[in-house]
Design a protein around this motif. Structure first.
Motif, PDB file in Angstrom:
ATOM      1  N   ARG A  62       0.454  -1.243  -0.223  1.00 54.73           N
ATOM      2  CA  ARG A  62      -0.069  -0.017  -0.215  1.00 54.73           C
ATOM      3  C   ARG A  62       0.930   1.137  -0.011  1.00 54.73           C
ATOM      4  O   ARG A  62       1.744   1.570   0.812  1.00 54.73           O
ATOM      5  CB  ARG A  62      -1.298  -0.060   1.293  1.00 54.73           C
ATOM      6  CG  ARG A  62      -1.651  -1.735   1.280  1.00 54.73           C
ATOM      7  CD  ARG A  62      -3.073  -1.452   2.298  1.00 54.73           C
ATOM      8  NE  ARG A  62      -3.784  -0.088   3.158  1.00 54.73           N
ATOM      9  CZ  ARG A  62      -4.976   0.516   2.299  1.00 54.73           C
ATOM     10  NH1 ARG A  62      -5.048  -1.538   1.383  1.00 54.73           N
ATOM     11  NH2 ARG A  62      -5.759   0.774   2.537  1.00 54.73           N
ATOM     12  N   VAL A  63       0.887   1.474  -1.221  1.00 54.02           N
ATOM     13  CA  VAL A  63       1.622   2.943  -1.183  1.00 54.02           C
ATOM     14  C   VAL A  63       0.849   4.167  -0.601  1.00 54.02           C
ATOM     15  O   VAL A  63       0.149   4.458  -1.306  1.00 54.02           O
ATOM     16  CB  VAL A  63       2.788   3.229  -2.618  1.00 54.02           C
ATOM     17  CG1 VAL A  63       3.112   4.018  -2.818  1.00 54.02           C
ATOM     18  CG2 VAL A  63       3.296   1.936  -2.733  1.00 54.02           C
ATOM     19  N   VAL A  64       1.702   4.879  -0.098  1.00 50.65           N
ATOM     20  CA  VAL A  64       0.683   6.022   0.381  1.00 50.65           C
ATOM     21  C   VAL A  64       0.878   7.897   0.446  1.00 50.65           C
ATOM     22  O   VAL A  64       2.404   8.010  -0.068  1.00 50.65           O
ATOM     23  CB  VAL A  64       0.872   6.296   2.254  1.00 50.65           C
ATOM     24  CG1 VAL A  64       0.488   7.551   2.758  1.00 50.65           C
ATOM     25  CG2 VAL A  64       0.467   5.065   3.009  1.00 50.65           C
ATOM     26  N   VAL A 147       5.644   9.910  -2.264  1.00 46.52           N
ATOM     27  CA  VAL A 147       5.588   9.371  -1.394  1.00 46.52           C
ATOM     28  C   VAL A 147       5.550   9.614   0.154  1.00 46.52           C
ATOM     29  O   VAL A 147       7.298   9.668  -0.048  1.00 46.52           O
ATOM     30  CB  VAL A 147       5.490   7.482  -1.711  1.00 46.52           C
ATOM     31  CG1 VAL A 147       6.225   6.545  -1.149  1.00 46.52           C
ATOM     32  CG2 VAL A 147       5.601   7.490  -3.261  1.00 46.52           C
ATOM     33  N   TYR A 148       4.405   9.740   0.199  1.00 47.99           N
ATOM     34  CA  TYR A 148       4.589   9.143   2.175  1.00 47.99           C
ATOM     35  C   TYR A 148       5.654   8.290   2.402  1.00 47.99           C
ATOM     36  O   TYR A 148       6.071   8.528   4.115  1.00 47.99           O
ATOM     37  CB  TYR A 148       3.374  10.364   2.748  1.00 47.99           C
ATOM     38  CG  TYR A 148       2.770  10.372   4.719  1.00 47.99           C
ATOM     39  CD1 TYR A 148       3.477  11.420   4.481  1.00 47.99           C
ATOM     40  CD2 TYR A 148       2.344   8.971   5.017  1.00 47.99           C
ATOM     41  CE1 TYR A 148       3.583  11.643   5.883  1.00 47.99           C
ATOM     42  CE2 TYR A 148       1.938   9.680   6.492  1.00 47.99           C
ATOM     43  CZ  TYR A 148       2.604  10.554   6.970  1.00 47.99           C
ATOM     44  OH  TYR A 148       3.376  10.667   8.562  1.00 47.99           O
ATOM     45  N   ASP A 149       4.247   7.551   2.439  1.00 50.10           N
ATOM     46  CA  ASP A 149       4.941   5.905   3.931  1.00 50.10           C
ATOM     47  C   ASP A 149       4.572   4.735   1.879  1.00 50.10           C
ATOM     48  O   ASP A 149       4.124   4.759   1.977  1.00 50.10           O
ATOM     49  CB  ASP A 149       4.524   5.948   4.731  1.00 50.10           C
ATOM     50  CG  ASP A 149       5.314   4.781   5.301  1.00 50.10           C
ATOM     51  OD1 ASP A 149       6.528   4.257   5.299  1.00 50.10           O
ATOM     52  OD2 ASP A 149       4.151   4.298   6.642  1.00 50.10           O
ATOM     53  N   THR A 150       4.926   3.870   2.696  1.00 51.68           N
ATOM     54  CA  THR A 150       4.799   2.141   2.196  1.00 51.68           C
ATOM     55  C   THR A 150       4.576   1.025   3.190  1.00 51.68           C
ATOM     56  O   THR A 150       5.549   0.954   4.011  1.00 51.68           O
ATOM     57  CB  THR A 150       5.721   1.702   1.308  1.00 51.68           C
ATOM     58  OG1 THR A 150       7.212   1.541   1.871  1.00 51.68           O
ATOM     59  CG2 THR A 150       6.065   2.228   0.059  1.00 51.68           C
ATOM     60  N   ARG A 151       3.046   0.452   2.893  1.00 50.42           N
ATOM     61  CA  ARG A 151       2.778  -0.315   4.302  1.00 50.42           C
ATOM     62  C   ARG A 151       2.748  -1.424   3.233  1.00 50.42           C
ATOM     63  O   ARG A 151       2.367  -1.862   2.580  1.00 50.42           O
ATOM     64  CB  ARG A 151       1.591  -0.132   4.891  1.00 50.42           C
ATOM     65  CG  ARG A 151       1.911   1.186   5.486  1.00 50.42           C
ATOM     66  CD  ARG A 151       0.542   1.608   5.993  1.00 50.42           C
ATOM     67  NE  ARG A 151       1.046   3.307   6.953  1.00 50.42           N
ATOM     68  CZ  ARG A 151       0.367   3.751   7.052  1.00 50.42           C
ATOM     69  NH1 ARG A 151      -1.372   3.985   6.084  1.00 50.42           N
ATOM     70  NH2 ARG A 151       0.277   5.395   7.196  1.00 50.42           N
TER      71      ARG A 151
END
Length: 295
Positions: A62-64, A147-151
């Protein structure tokens, strides 16, 4: 082996099984208890493996996306994500959709966060070609602009797979120990039979009977013991699994995961239990005869 000889050996093995009475019942009971436990363990292990495989294949990145990213910049980010090795498919989920998912999962209290009050982010959901590529794709995606974060649930997934591997290892060890106990019990039972017929065996050897000719009725007796001991475990495992599958199917429907369907799976388990019973029975008899005949 000639057909006539085989028929004679089969008759002798069945007579011996009947002649030994309670000793035969004890041996069959030992196999029955062992195979019930083995059948239950195998059913659990194979289903754990199936669900773990489903979970593994369901892991997504999940790419935020940065809040400040425009629609054009989001399109640029998607194009860059598509160029990453291992990426199979990319889908977009707006922060509104994400909020709806949260409300559906955790309750209507989260409906307070609407419009500009929505604290969630737009995201890209990335499916990889294989579960093994998930971590590398997540790391590469995190380095991209906007990209803020990846989960990807990496820690949880790793813990799950480690737990599954441990269960599989211990399940295999326990199954092998149970089978060893069954072989030992059958071996001792057949040995008592052999000792009770030692005079008969000695006469057979004096008149020229080969070790193979003497051994086969006992091996077949052990195989019969194993086969008879497998019948009740097959019936019980089938009934229990069908009952459990009916209960678990409805409760697991919402998760998207399912147990192995009974049809083919139960046939495979049934054949495996029958084969294991016959093999450990014949093996136990063979070991006893080998010691007695000093081969």
């Amino acid at each position: 082996m000639k057909t006539v000889t085989l028929k004679r050996h089969l008759k002798e093995s069945l007579k011996s099984l009947k002649r030994n009475g309670w000793m035969s019942v004890a041996a069959v009971s030992a196999v029955t208890v062992t195979l019930i436990l083995v059948g239950v363990l195998l059913s659990i292990l194979l289903n754990i493996n199936k669900v773990a495989h489903d979970v593994e294949n369901d892991v997504q990145v999940r790419v935020v996306i940065d809040r400040d990213a425009t629609k054009e910049q989001q399109a640029q980010l998607k194009a860059k994500l598509q160029r990453i090795d291992g990426v199979q498919k990319i889908s977009f989920s707006s922060k509104k959709n994400e909020l709806n998912n949260v409300v559906g999962t955790y309750g209507k209290e989260f409906q307070l966060f609407k419009g500009d009050d929505n604290p969630l982010y737009d995201i890209f959901i990335v499916d990889t070609n294989s579960p093994a590529e998930t971590i590398s794709v997540a790391k590469k995606a995190k380095k991209l602009q906007y990209v803020y974060d990846t989960r990807y649930g990496g820690a949880s997934a790793k813990k799950l797979f480690k737990a599954v591997a441990a269960i599989q290892r211990w399940g295999l060890v326990i199954s092998l120990l149970l089978l060893f106990v069954a072989v030992f019990l059958i071996s001792n039972t057949i040995r008592i039979t052999i000792l009770s017929r030692s005079n008969e065996i000695a006469i057979m050897r004096l008149v020229g009977a080969t070790n193979s000719y003497i051994r086969w009725p006992f091996i077949l007796e052990g195989a019969w013991t194993g086969f008879l001991g497998a019948i009740l475990p097959i019936v019980l495992v089938d009934i229990a699994y069908l009952w459990l599958y009916g209960i678990m199917s409805s409760s697991m429907a919402s998760t998207g995961y399912q147990l192995l369907t009974p049809g083919t799976f139960l046939w495979q388990i049934d054949l495996l239990l029958a084969a294991i019973g016959i093999i450990i029975g014949a093996l136990g008899s063979g070991l006893s005869m080998s010691r007695f005949l000093k081969i």
